[in-house]
Design an enzyme around this catalytic site. Structure first.
Site, PDB file in Angstrom:
ATOM      1  NE  ARG A  46      -3.027   0.321   3.256  1.00  0.00           N
ATOM      2  CZ  ARG A  46      -2.408   0.566   4.418  1.00  0.00           C
ATOM      3  NH1 ARG A  46      -1.779   1.705   4.617  1.00  0.00           N
ATOM      4  NH2 ARG A  46      -2.431  -0.324   5.391  1.00  0.00           N
ATOM      5  CE1 TYR A  98     -17.824  11.781 -14.661  1.00  0.00           C
ATOM      6  CE2 TYR A  98     -16.476  11.762 -12.677  1.00  0.00           C
ATOM      7  CZ  TYR A  98     -17.353  11.127 -13.544  1.00  0.00           C
ATOM      8  OH  TYR A  98     -17.749   9.849 -13.286  1.00  0.00           O
TER       9      TYR A  98
END
Ligand code: P1T
Length: 379
Positions: A46, A98
């Site tokens: 991660r 968007y």
């Protein structure tokens, strides 16, 4: 290095363990340590993954930035930028953008006490009345999704720098081939790498690029703490996509222009939104800050009924009716019910996004086939 060379070589070095020319997909969640804290710079995927790091170097290089960070989607990259803020902070955001960005701002971050002002940024000065001591960020897109408005990045940056406000530019529609907002004074560039960077409609991913080390450290901290990282396979796909960005974009631009001009001359077509027309309100700014005008455009039929729009939307054979953009294949989309459905209708209409607007992502097929497809669909 010139752009084409940079796009092909960005981030990539032969793999030190084998000499593999292409960056391997390091499909691992963790890395061995010889003693606690003794490792080769990789602890847990991660936080660190070699495939992702190669892509992040490429992201930095292609936007002329020092640093790049990869996220599991475009909205995850946007989410990370807003997490730099605190309750009470204010953001000035573009009124035309968007729908998913608008949804994230209004439905998620307003709950956490962040205030958003939506402003038409076609005139840079329009943001000035909204600046106060709480203003921490200006968020803009150019060309905008879906109305193809153009925002003068350098003019907005001159204002944000004067007031010590961060400027983040969503560069998804242009891609780094057409414009580089960091060079024009932006602090952060954001991409939905799902689109032109990936280029083949096979991956969801986001990117942030920046120059400031402290800003990079804060965003890296958010990336690893919140965990919206892409997997190595997806990083590999975007690394590969970037290598042909210039070839694809050149054809997207050529095809986009021909389709825009065809539509403008069609007797059944009303307004065409494409930033390469000389009578586009901010054509001179597009010409100044972009290398070319891209492959995105929108249009309305003269018959503004939903039925007429729906007939075109469901009659194309090469243009696939689908959300997304920026892939090699052409797509057709209905913003009001698809990509921008999360914006309330009154807001959409106020900003000029009508119920009958049709958006095209012009791909890299033979343009004669694309025009023939529109011809039979429009009738
Ligand atoms: O879909 P994702 O990778 O999370 O990216 C979000 C996003 C951010 N910014 C812009 C300008 C975008 O266009 C998008 C995603 N847009 C679509 C899916 C679309 O069809 O418009």
């Amino acid at each position: 290095m010139k752009l084409a060379t940079k796009l092909i070589h960005a981030g990539a070095e032969p793999d030190p363990s084998t000499g593999a020319v292409m960056t391997p997909i390091y499909q691992t969640s963790t890395f061995v340590q010889t003693a606690p804290g003794q490792h080769q710079g990789y602890e847990y995927a991660r936080s660190q993954n070699p495939t992702r790091f190669a892509l992040e170097r490429a992201f930095a290089e292609i936007e002329n930035g020092k640093y790049g960070l990869a996220f599991s989607s475009g909205v995850a990259a946007t989410d990370a930028v807003i997490k730099l803020l605190q309750p009470g902070d204010e953001v000035i955001a573009a009124s035309d953008m968007y729908g998913g960005t608008y949804r994230l701002f209004t439905k998620v971050f307003e709950k956490f006490g962040i205030k958003f002002h939506y402003v038409n940024m076609q005139q840079a000065d329009n943001i000035v009345p909204f600046i106060n001591s709480n203003t921490k960020l200006v968020w803009t897109e150019t060309p905008t999704n879906p109305l193809m408005s153009i925002v003068d990045i350098a003019a907005i940056a001159a204002i944000t720098q004067k007031h010590s406000i961060l400027l983040c530019v969503d560069n998804t529609f242009a891609s780094p081939y057409l414009q580089n907002p960091l060079d024009l004074g932006a602090d952060i560039v954001m991409h939905s790498a799902t689109k032109y960077l990936g280029g083949h409609s096979d991956v969801i991913q986001g990117a942030l690029m920046m120059n400031d080390t402290a800003l990079r450290d804060q965003l890296y901290f958010i990336q690893k703490s919140c965990g919206a990282v892409p997997g190595p396979q997806d990083c590999f796909l975007v690394l590969r996509g970037i290598k042909t960005l210039h070839l694809r974009m050149q054809r997207h631009c050529e095809n986009g222009e021909q389709v825009a001009r065809y539509l403008r001359n069609h007797p059944k077509v009303g307004k065409v939104y494409w930033c390469g027309f000389e009578d586009h309100p901010n054509y001179h700014i597009a010409k100044k800050q972009m290398r070319d005008f891209g492959g995105m455009l929108s249009f309305e039929l003269k018959d503004t009924s939903i039925e007429a729009a729906n007939k075109v939307l469901s009659s194309t054979r090469i243009f696939a009716l689908a959300e997304s953009l920026g892939g090699v294949e052409s797509l057709i989309n209905h913003p009001a019910t698809m990509t921008h459905a999360s914006i309330p209708r009154e807001e959409r209409l106020k900003n000029g996004l009508s119920d009958c607007l049709i958006r095209l992502s012009v791909g890299v097929e033979d343009v004669e086939d694309l025009i023939a497809d529109l011809e039979q669909a429009i009738g």
